[in-house]
Structures are given as structure tokens and as C-alpha cells.
Scaffold this active site. Structure first.
Site, PDB file in Angstrom:
ATOM      1  CG  LEU A   1     -85.628 -15.075 -16.725  1.00 21.49           C
ATOM      2  CD1 LEU A   1     -86.941 -15.810 -16.444  1.00 21.49           C
ATOM      3  CD2 LEU A   1     -84.848 -14.886 -15.429  1.00 21.49           C
ATOM      4  CG  ASP A   2     -79.237 -17.947 -17.633  1.00 20.64           C
ATOM      5  OD1 ASP A   2     -78.969 -16.815 -18.026  1.00 20.64           O
ATOM      6  OD2 ASP A   2     -78.789 -18.483 -16.598  1.00 20.64           O
ATOM      7  CE  LYS A   3     -81.942 -23.627 -25.642  1.00 23.19           C
ATOM      8  NZ  LYS A   3     -81.097 -23.966 -26.794  1.00 23.19           N
TER       9      LYS A   3
ATOM     10  NE  ARG B   1     -78.257 -20.704 -14.807  1.00 23.79           N
ATOM     11  CZ  ARG B   1     -79.147 -21.682 -14.692  1.00 23.79           C
ATOM     12  NH1 ARG B   1     -78.826 -22.817 -14.110  1.00 23.79           N
ATOM     13  NH2 ARG B   1     -80.379 -21.534 -15.175  1.00 23.79           N
TER      14      ARG B   1
END
Ligand code: URA
Length: 231
Positions: free
Chosen positions: A103-105, A192
Site C-alpha cells: 500500500l502507498d505511504k 488513485r
């Protein structure tokens, strides 16, 4: 049967080099008999360390609620890591505990962690099409025609040639800037970028489901073992 020093090292108790010392400092028994020889051959179930069975000798599979701001990389130069939340002994395991996908930051929510490489493959292989459910909020109202657009399997993201696989979008008329999106693949920053392709910016993103695993009431930063019936 494995050598005791290998077993202890793979489970993060000590390095192989430290095993002799570890056996001096801790009460380690094999089938009830004290052992000092690091080369002794044993089955994991026969070992006690200070009276306790070995810590998950068959491997770990954990569900974590990843907090915002942590990275899934092992590289500490990239910032605080999800691995920093784990007990030290698990961080010393070999094979290493690693996330199943990333998962992204700036994304929170459900991430699976394991030291079993075959599970990483099982859950990330495109062949298995494991559904992942994300909850997003956006900077603008989402029109209902995004539902058929995402379902069509024709949306091509910036910089890609192959279209996204069909994805299931659920909108909430009472809350037009919130959506739930289910993907069966995992392109870089996919959620996103899918919304960006329609002109919307994702403001918050949380993963709430991964295959049969759900986030449930795990608080951010908490983790638990997977249950047999979830696997
Ligand atoms: N899609 C994203 O954009 N970010 C994630 O972390 C996961 C899916």
C-alpha cells in the site's frame, strides 16, 4: 528434522553464530532434555525455550491495519516502516517477514504480512485474481457513469498500454464523494490513477478487504494472526 541452530535462527531467536551462547543463557529442551549442542537435530514441536513452545514455527500470516505515513518497503531510508510495528523476533526471521503486495505511504488499511514465500505468490499472482476492496474519498462528486466505465475493462491509465481489468465501483448517493472500488489486479497507484483518469483526485484511501480477509475492528497499527478458516 533440522539443526537446532538453524531452527532458532530462522525463527529470529538468535543468529546461527549466536546459537551456542543462546543455549547457555536460555533453558532450551528437546523432548524435555536440556540441550547445549547447536547441531542437535530436532523437530520444531519437540523444542521448548524457557518453558515455551517455539514461536509459530510453521510460519506467520498476519493481518495489519497499516497506519498512514508508513511505508511497506524494507528500506529504512524510505521512512518509518510497517515492519517497525512488529516484535523484534519476527523482524529477525529468515525468510524475512514481508508484505503481500504493498500500500502507498498515504494509504491506510488492510495489509497481509508473511514469511511464507508461497503465500506471497498465491495472493499476488494475477492468475488468482484476488479481489481487493478500497474505500476512497475524492475532491469532487462522482458521477454514476463511472460505474459502467470502470466495469467495462477499457480504461487505459496514463503511461500504460493494456487497459485495467473490469473493476466494481459502488457509489453512495447520500455521500457523492465517497466510493468503494474492488480491483482484481494491482497496478502501481491503481486506485488513485483510475480516479485521476476521470478528473477526480483521491483525498483518502483505505483498503478494507483483501480476498476473504477483512479489516474488521483492527485499529491502525494493530495486527493479528490469520485464522485457519480465512486462509
Ligand atoms: N491503489 C492506490 O492508488 N494506492 C494503494 O495503496 C493501493 C491501491
Amino acid at each position: 528434522m533440522r539443526r537446532l541452530d538453524q531452527l532458532l535462527a530462522s525463527l529470529g531467536y538468535c543468529s546461527r553464530r549466536e546459537a551456542r551462547d543462546f543455549l547457555k543463557k536460555h533453558a532450551v529442551t528437546l523432548r524435555g532434555q536440556p540441550v547445549r549442542d547447536p547441531s542437535a537435530k530436532t523437530a520444531p514441536a519437540d523444542v521448548l525455550v524457557d518453558g515455551e513452545p517455539l514461536d509459530h514455527p510453521d510460519g506467520l500470516l498476519l493481518l495489519m491495519n497499516k497506519p498512514l505515513g508508513l511505508v511497506c518497503s524494507h528500506d529504512e531510508r524510505e521512512g518509518p516502516r510497517i515492519y517497525d510495528l512488529l516484535p523484534e523476533r519476527w523482524r529477525a526471521r529468515n525468510p524475512q517477514v514481508t508484505s503481500i503486495g504493498r500500500l502507498d505511504k498515504d494509504t491506510s488499511g488492510l495489509i497481509l504480512l508473511t514469511d511464507q514465500t508461497e503465500l506471497v505468490h498465491k495472493y499476488t499472482s494475477p492468475k488468482h485474481k484476488v479481489p481487493k476492496l478500497y474505500r476512497a474519498t475524492t475532491d469532487r462528486d462522482l458521477p454514476s457513469d463511472l460505474v459502467p466505465l470502470f466495469a467495462a475493462g477499457t480504461l487505459v491509465l496514463d503511461g500504460e498500454t493494456a487497459p485495467c481489468a473490469p473493476a466494481t465501483l459502488r457509489l453512495f448517493p447520500a455521500d457523492p464523494r465517497t466510493a468503494e472500488l474492488t480491483l482484481i489486479e494491482g497496478k502501481y497507484h491503481q486506485v488513485r490513477r483510475m480516479f485521476a483518469a476521470t478528473g477526480a483526485t483521491v483525498l483518502t484511501l483505505e483498503r478494507v478487504q483483501f480476498g476473504r480477509f477483512t479489516l474488521g475492528d483492527l485499529a491502525p497499527g494493530q495486527f493479528r494472526h490469520a485464522l485457519a478458516e480465512e486462509i
